[in-house]
Design an enzyme around this catalytic site. Structure first.
Site, PDB file in Angstrom:
ATOM      1  N   LYS A 181       0.803  -1.238   0.000  1.00 57.05           N
ATOM      2  CA  LYS A 181       0.000   0.000   0.000  1.00 57.05           C
ATOM      3  C   LYS A 181       0.832   1.283   0.000  1.00 57.05           C
ATOM      4  O   LYS A 181       0.380   2.308  -0.507  1.00 57.05           O
ATOM      5  CB  LYS A 181      -0.929   0.027   1.221  1.00 57.05           C
ATOM      6  CG  LYS A 181      -2.081  -0.951   1.142  1.00 57.05           C
ATOM      7  CD  LYS A 181      -3.019  -0.752   2.320  1.00 57.05           C
ATOM      8  CE  LYS A 181      -4.165  -1.733   2.246  1.00 57.05           C
ATOM      9  NZ  LYS A 181      -5.219  -1.445   3.216  1.00 57.05           N
ATOM     10  N   ALA A 230      -3.143   3.460  16.409  1.00 53.20           N
ATOM     11  CA  ALA A 230      -2.485   4.540  15.656  1.00 53.20           C
ATOM     12  C   ALA A 230      -1.683   3.970  14.498  1.00 53.20           C
ATOM     13  O   ALA A 230      -0.673   4.534  14.086  1.00 53.20           O
ATOM     14  CB  ALA A 230      -1.588   5.346  16.595  1.00 53.20           C
ATOM     15  N   GLY A 231      -2.131   2.833  13.959  1.00 51.27           N
ATOM     16  CA  GLY A 231      -1.455   2.202  12.820  1.00 51.27           C
ATOM     17  C   GLY A 231      -2.072   2.653  11.501  1.00 51.27           C
ATOM     18  O   GLY A 231      -2.694   3.724  11.413  1.00 51.27           O
TER      19      GLY A 231
END
Ligand code: ATR
Length: 282
Positions: A71, A129-130
């Site tokens: 990604k 928070a990934g």
């Protein structure tokens, strides 16, 4: 579905890809609209990523979905990046018409939540928070959430994400803190979003990030985990009288958004949802 010489190809690339739910979902949509398209999946190793993009252009492939581990890397090989995808720093959809990358994960979560409530002007708490948290929180900012609080085990990661979002100037109230303080933040929250893998198969019976006692009836609780369908967090939400939003809906709407980017047609969401639930055996 009849595959002919004229059939247009869209596909998922990732490593691995064989357990993806996207092929049945998109093929059901193409069938329903009688479109001459097929959706398949290609396992592409990281070393072959650039060749895969060039090869797809040579083969006139219409679109890709992109999953782990490509990604971020894939952005180097594209001509254009959608503005929010650029802020997120990851792409899950490519339109080969203009070799442009998009991120439909975050908007998928927003559309899922907005089946129940608008995100505009809401107080939102997001756990994790990934990559998933990043994708969702930039879209929350774009869709005018009043404020976002990012809670994470590793607080530095939450601080960094909060700072990145503030820098985008899409929103001016973003806080970060440790996830152990989740109860303190939920009293005034309208929406809780879980992007951590807590409760994901096979560890389905763990303690949820927050239990029913920490929730209130007006809270909307979205869990990005979709396996199992009803996670321990959503069970607690139901116990508290809060409104659950299931992770499968994010999968559905990220797919619907990608479909709309590739084809320019409105996605047949009900048909796609039926295909997804059938694939999940629900
Ligand atoms: P994704 O792309 O799904 O967001 P990720 O980028 O690996 O996956 O991020 C996983 C997130 O879940 C992280 O915020 C991680 O917290 P840390 O940064 O502190 O590692 C969080 N996470 C993973 N396991 C967790 C657990 N058992 N309890 C709480 N948070 C957890």
């Amino acid at each position: 579905m009849e595959i002919k010489g004229s059939t247009n190809v869209v596909a998922l690339i990732g490593h691995p890809v064989e357990h993806s739910f996207s092929p049945p979902m998109h093929n059901a949509a193409f069938n329903d609209l009688k479109m001459d398209y097929v959706y398949t999946a290609f396992d592409v190793s990281p070393n072959d990523l650039e060749n895969a993009i060039k090869g797809a252009q040579a083969l006139s492939i219409k679109g890709f979905n992109v999953t782990i581990p490509h990604k971020i890397e894939v952005m180097k090989y594209l001509s254009e990046i959608d503005e929010v995808a650029g802020l997120i720093g990851a792409v899950n959809t490519i339109d080969f018409k203009n070799l442009k990358g998009y991120n439909t994960d975050g908007i998928g979560a927003i559309r899922a939540i907005e089946e129940v409530t608008k995100v505009k002007n809401k107080n939102i708490v997001i756990a994790g928070a990934g990559g998933a948290s990043r994708a969702i929180s930039f879209y929350l900012a774009k869709y005018s959430a009043d404020n976002i609080t990012i809670l994470n085990r590793n607080v530095e990661k939450a601080d960094n994400l909060a700072n990145d979002i503030l820098k985008s100037n899409l929103i001016d109230d973003v806080k970060s803190d440790t996830i152990s303080k989740v109860n303190d933040y939920l009293t005034d929250a309208d929406i809780l979003i879980n992007t951590t893998p807590v409760g994901m198969h096979p560890n389905v019976d763990v303690d949820p990030i927050v239990s029913a006692e920490g929730m209130h009836e007006d809270l909307v609780v979205f869990d990005a985990v979709y396996n199992p369908n009803e996670t321990v967090l959503l069970k607690e939400a139901i116990k508290a009288g809060a409104k659950p939003v299931y992770g499968i809906k994010m999968l559905l709407y990220q797919g619907a958004e990608s479909f709309e980017i590739w084809t320019g047609k409105k996605a047949p969401v009900d048909v796609m949802e039926n295909a997804l639930t059938r694939t999940f055996g629900l």
